[in-house]
Design a protein around this motif. Structure first.
Motif, mmCIF file in Angstrom:
data_model
loop_
_atom_site.group_PDB
_atom_site.id
_atom_site.type_symbol
_atom_site.label_atom_id
_atom_site.label_comp_id
_atom_site.label_asym_id
_atom_site.label_seq_id
_atom_site.Cartn_x
_atom_site.Cartn_y
_atom_site.Cartn_z
ATOM 1 N N PRO A 1 0.816 -1.225 0.000
ATOM 2 C CA PRO A 1 0.000 0.000 0.000
ATOM 3 C C PRO A 1 0.848 1.274 0.000
ATOM 4 O O PRO A 1 0.434 2.297 -0.545
ATOM 5 N N LEU A 2 2.029 1.200 0.573
ATOM 6 C CA LEU A 2 2.892 2.386 0.600
ATOM 7 C C LEU A 2 3.458 2.705 -0.776
ATOM 8 O O LEU A 2 3.589 3.868 -1.146
ATOM 9 N N ALA B 1 15.168 10.512 7.817
ATOM 10 C CA ALA B 1 14.046 10.304 8.744
ATOM 11 C C ALA B 1 14.511 9.663 10.046
ATOM 12 O O ALA B 1 15.418 8.830 10.047
ATOM 13 N N PRO B 2 13.866 10.034 11.164
ATOM 14 C CA PRO B 2 14.218 9.438 12.455
ATOM 15 C C PRO B 2 13.675 8.017 12.632
ATOM 16 O O PRO B 2 14.028 7.331 13.572
ATOM 17 N N ALA C 1 8.006 2.840 8.317
ATOM 18 C CA ALA C 1 7.295 3.581 9.365
ATOM 19 C C ALA C 1 7.194 5.059 9.005
ATOM 20 O O ALA C 1 6.166 5.703 9.267
ATOM 21 N N ALA C 2 8.237 5.593 8.397
ATOM 22 C CA ALA C 2 8.222 7.004 8.000
ATOM 23 C C ALA C 2 7.120 7.262 6.967
ATOM 24 O O ALA C 2 6.352 8.218 7.095
ATOM 25 N N LEU C 3 7.019 6.394 5.968
ATOM 26 C CA LEU C 3 5.981 6.578 4.955
ATOM 27 C C LEU C 3 4.590 6.300 5.510
ATOM 28 O O LEU C 3 3.616 6.945 5.107
ATOM 29 N N GLU C 4 4.481 5.367 6.452
ATOM 30 C CA GLU C 4 3.188 5.124 7.097
ATOM 31 C C GLU C 4 2.751 6.348 7.893
ATOM 32 O O GLU C 4 1.552 6.639 7.984
#
Length: 173
Positions: A102-103, A150-151, A156-159
C-alpha cells in the motif's frame, strides 16, 4: 559474477537462490530503492541503501519490484549490521515486501518530492513523531532523500506520512 533483472527474477526468488547456495558475496541492485547487501554462507550480514544501514536498508531492499542486480562472489563487507540466517531472512523480507504494497501505491516514485498543499494550515494537530516527519518535507530533495534523514525506519516514516497524503494535506510533485 551473476547479473539479472528483478522484473524478470523477483527479488525474493533471487535472495532465496543466493542464501540457499551458501555462497558469499555482495548483491548490488540498481534502482531508486536499490543498494547493496552482503551474504556470508547463507546469512545476510550487512545492507546499505544510500545513507541507510542494517535493518532500515534491508527494509528498503525488500520493497524492490524491479531493477538490475549484480552478485559478486567473495566480496565481504567491513561492517556487520545484520545477522539473519536464510529462513529468518526470507521470512522477514517476505513480510516486509507485503507491508510495502500500500505504501508503494501511495508513494510510487521515490524521485518525487513532497510539499504541503493549500489545504494545510498551521493549526493542523500533529503528534511529535508526525511533526518530525513533516518537518523534513520543506527541504527534501526527494522521497528517498527524506527517508535517509528520517528518524524512523523507511516503512514507518511513509506510514506516518500516508494519512496526510490521503487527506490531501501534502502532495507529490
Amino acid at each position: 559474477m551473476v547479473r539479472g533483472d528483478l522484473s524478470v527474477f523477483p527479488f525474493l526468488s533471487v535472495m532465496q537462490m543466493f542464501l540457499a547456495s551458501g555462497r558469499s558475496g555482495r548483491l548490488s541492485v540498481e534502482h531508486i530503492r536499490g543498494g547493496q547487501l552482503w551474504i556470508e554462507r547463507g546469512e545476510i550480514t550487512h545492507a546499505e541503501v544510500g545513507r541507510l544501514r542494517g535493518d532500515a536498508a534491508l527494509q528498503c531492499l525488500s520493497s524492490l519490484d524491479g531493477g538490475n542486480f549484480t552478485f559478486e562472489a567473495e566480496q565481504r563487507s567491513e561492517q556487520r549490521t545484520l545477522s539473519l540466517k536464510r529462513d529468518s531472512a526470507l521470512r522477514r523480507m517476505l513480510e516486509d515486501s507485503e507491508a510495502w504494497t500500500p505504501l508503494l501505491r501511495a508513494f510510487p516514485d521515490w524521485n518525487q518530492r513532497l510539499r504541503f498543499t493549500a489545504r494545510w494550515n498551521e493549526a493542523q494537530p500533529v503528534t511529535r513523531g508526525q511533526y518530525r516527519m513533516l518537518h523534513l518535507i520543506s527541504d527534501s530533495a526527494s522521497i528517498r532523500a527524506l527517508l535517509e534523514r528520517a528518524p524512523e525506519p523507511p516503512r514507518a516514516a511513509l506510514e506516518t506520512l500516508r494519512p496526510f497524503l490521503m487527506a490531501e494535506l501534502i502532495e507529490l510533485i
